[in-house]
Each structure stands twice: as C-alpha cells, then as structure tokens.
Design a protein around this motif. Structure first.
Motif, PDB file in Angstrom:
ATOM      1  N   LYS A  82       0.810  -1.239   0.000  1.00 55.46           N
ATOM      2  CA  LYS A  82       0.000   0.000   0.000  1.00 55.46           C
ATOM      3  C   LYS A  82       0.833   1.275   0.000  1.00 55.46           C
ATOM      4  N   PRO A 140      -3.312  -0.556  12.213  1.00 51.40           N
ATOM      5  CA  PRO A 140      -3.463  -1.543  11.130  1.00 51.40           C
ATOM      6  C   PRO A 140      -3.459  -0.863   9.768  1.00 51.40           C
ATOM      7  N   PHE A 142      -5.363  -1.186   6.417  1.00 52.43           N
ATOM      8  CA  PHE A 142      -6.523  -1.822   5.796  1.00 52.43           C
ATOM      9  C   PHE A 142      -6.469  -1.677   4.277  1.00 52.43           C
ATOM     10  N   GLU A 143      -7.209  -2.562   3.592  1.00 54.25           N
ATOM     11  CA  GLU A 143      -7.318  -2.544   2.130  1.00 54.25           C
ATOM     12  C   GLU A 143      -5.937  -2.453   1.497  1.00 54.25           C
ATOM     13  N   LEU A 229      -8.085 -11.061   5.475  1.00 56.24           N
ATOM     14  CA  LEU A 229      -8.630  -9.814   6.003  1.00 56.24           C
ATOM     15  C   LEU A 229      -8.240  -8.612   5.152  1.00 56.24           C
ATOM     16  N   ASN A 230      -7.486  -8.858   4.064  1.00 58.63           N
ATOM     17  CA  ASN A 230      -6.983  -7.790   3.188  1.00 58.63           C
ATOM     18  C   ASN A 230      -6.369  -6.653   3.996  1.00 58.63           C
ATOM     19  N   SER A 231      -5.557  -6.996   4.944  1.00 59.30           N
ATOM     20  CA  SER A 231      -4.960  -5.979   5.815  1.00 59.30           C
ATOM     21  C   SER A 231      -3.787  -6.579   6.589  1.00 59.30           C
ATOM     22  N   SER A 233      -1.963  -6.154  10.584  1.00 59.36           N
ATOM     23  CA  SER A 233      -2.199  -5.580  11.917  1.00 59.36           C
ATOM     24  C   SER A 233      -1.204  -6.152  12.909  1.00 59.36           C
ATOM     25  N   TYR A 236      -2.623  -9.228  14.855  1.00 56.91           N
ATOM     26  CA  TYR A 236      -2.943 -10.518  14.237  1.00 56.91           C
ATOM     27  C   TYR A 236      -2.052 -11.625  14.826  1.00 56.91           C
TER      28      TYR A 236
END
Length: 335
Positions: A82, A140, A142-143, A229-231, A233, A236
């Motif tokens: 990302k 986290p 995300f996406e 979870l497409n993320s 963290s 996790y």
C-alpha cells in the motif's frame, strides 16, 4: 486391529471425531454448510503454521514466536503493497523470504549460541510483535491490495484454495519428513542428538533447517491471514503459537523430541479448530477459550506420557479377548 491402533494418525483421528460429536451435541449449527465452510477456512492457517511447529518439536525444540511473526509479516506485506510501491508478487516473495530468515535467526541462536529454544523464541514472541507496532505508528493497514483476497477466497475447480494449500503442503511435508535424508535427520537429532552427531549428522545444521522451515510456514500463514482480512495488523496471530503447538502435540508429537507425524498434526489442527469453533458457536468468551486450549495441551502431553501404559493395556485387552474367543471355539467343538 493391533496394527491399526499403533498407526500415528489413529489417536488424533479418533480425538477429532469425538470432539466433533461433542460439539454437535451442544449446538445444531455445527453441521450447517456455512459453518463447515468457515471451519475449512479457519483450519488452514493453524494447520500450515503447525507444520513448522511439528518439525521444530520433532527436532527437540519449541517455537513460541509464530503468532508474533504473523503480526510482523502481515504489517510488512501490507506496508509494501500500500505505501512502499512494491509489486504484488515481489512483496509476497519478500514476505516469505523474511519469514524464512527470521526462522533461520531463531535456529542460529538456538543451535550455534546454544541458547534454549524456549528462551530464544520467547524473546521473539515479544520482539517480533514489538517490531510490528513500529510500522504505521502501530495502526493496522486496511485494504492493502485488491489482489490479496483471491489468494484466500479463490477457488480452483470449485474447491476453496485454502483446502488445496492444506493438501499440497501436508503432502510435501509428509514426503519431506518420511522420504528424505533431511526428514530422517530431524527425527534422529530429536531422538538422540549425541548419537546423531556420532553417526555423522550435522546436528546444528539440521536444527537450523527445522527452524527455517517453521519461519517459512509462519510466513505462508501470514500471507493467508493478510489475504483473508486484506490488511495487516500488529494484533494478528495472537495465541496462534499455542494453537499450533496444541495441534502438533494432539497429533502425537513428543515435546521430548524424536516423534511426530505431519498427517497426524493435520488431525490435531482440525481438533483444535473444531473446539474453537464449538466454543464460538456456544458464545464462550475468548479468555475461556484460551483456558480450554491450555487444558487441551496439558491433556495431550499427559496422554503422550501415558502412551506406553495405554498401549500395553490395549495389547493386554486384545490378548484377553483373543483368549476368550479361543475358549468359546474350544467349547463349541467339545459340544
């Protein structure tokens, strides 16, 4: 019958069936298609991580760091995808390589610096999650990428990809442990390290290989977790190390080293996941679930310690049954 009893997978398979029946008796939602599909997806990450944990336990060590490694590697993968401009597959390969390198580091510290695996990986349990919190200010990501989710939710010929991963990786792990020189050396080192050394096996190198395999399998689990979870963290993977160890121990791996079976570990992972699934269906609190998992580990270790007595008792019972049948046949002939 006697031969069937002594197969490595028999006990774990029976445990899986018994646990499934117990869960079915407490809830009618267990056998619904949606829950079974969810169960199949849930077991994949635990089972794959348990492959590495089993190899380390067989070689005579223990790995407490996979959960924290997953937190670190999901964050690393998400950041690469990302924010850092990495391509999809280079980022995945780099995450897998990092996991293998971390496993090798655990192995090098244990084998060459002679620091007990428990201490080495306990330090890793803390350090790797701490490193995960250093990314993105501890928040986290995300996406991370649209290309992640198909790795977990995709299907091949109608079969969910996680099930294909399980079959593929456990087949390779079983072949590696039973059919290759490396696998036989792992068993030999775990059974008696000094005897293995005197027979020409490079003990430290074998320990290093087992920990590297554990790191690689944790990295694969991390990629699947990020895809699910497409993320990424830093939270996790919490508690996953206990589930992986429980899967290996329920599968018959001895914490004293030298004994274990990959297919049996798969049944162990299935047992742990069914227990967790049943507790979730019955709305049991997470803290209580951790207590249950801990109790299962203690019970599995106790059964491992009593295995000799249980086996002798079973053989004695079979002999008694055989004698009784012989006596009945003799009486019938006499009549």
């Amino acid at each position: 019958m006697k031969r069937l009893f002594f197969l490595p997978v028999t006990g774990p398979a029976i445990a899986t069936i018994v646990v499934a029946l117990l869960v079915m008796s407490t809830t009618d939602r267990f056998l619904t298609p949606g829950n079974l599909n969810n169960l199949a997806l849930q077991v994949s990450i635990v089972a794959l991580v348990a492959i590495g944990s089993t190899a380390v336990i067989i070689v005579g060590g223990i790995d407490l760091s996979p959960g924290s490694m997953i937190a670190l590697l999901t964050m690393l993968l998400a950041m690469m995808l990302k924010f850092w401009g990495f391509g999809f597959w280079p980022a995945v390969v780099l995450a897998l390589a990092t996991g293998a390198a971390i496993g090798a580091l655990n192995g090098a510290i244990t084998a060459y610096l002679r620091i007990p695996a428990f201490i080495t990986t306990l330090a890793g349990l803390s350090a790797y999650r701490g490193l995960a919190f250093m990314f993105n200010n501890g928040s986290p990501v995300f996406e991370a990428s649209d290309r992640l989710e198909p790795l977990f939710y995709g299907r091949l010929a109608g079969i969910p990809l996680p099930l294909i991963y399980i079959v593929l990786f456990f087949a390779v792990a079983h072949w590696l442990m039973r059919r290759t020189r490396l696998g036989r050396s792992i068993y030999a080192v775990g059974g008696n390290a000094e005897a293995a050394r005197l027979s020409g096996i490079k003990v430290r190198r074998i320990q290093l290989c087992a920990f590297t395999l554990a790191g690689l399998m944790a990295a694969i689990g991390a990629v699947l977790m990020a895809a699910r979870l497409n993320s990424g963290s830093p939270n996790y993977g919490a508690g996953l190390e206990l589930q992986a160890i429980a899967a290996a121990v329920i599968g018959g791996a001895s914490l004293a080293g030298g004994r274990g079976d990959m297919v049996a570990t798969l049944f162990g992972a299935l047992t742990v996941t069914i227990v967790q699934n049943g507790l979730n269906l019955n709305a049991v609190a997470t803290s209580t679930q951790n207590v249950v998992i801990g109790a299962i580990i203690v019970l599995a270790v106790a059964i491992d310690m009593w295995r000799g007595e249980l086996s002798r008792g079973f053989v004695w019972a079979l002999g008694l049954l055989h004698s009784a049948r012989g006596a009945r046949r003799e009486r019938r002939k006499a009549q």
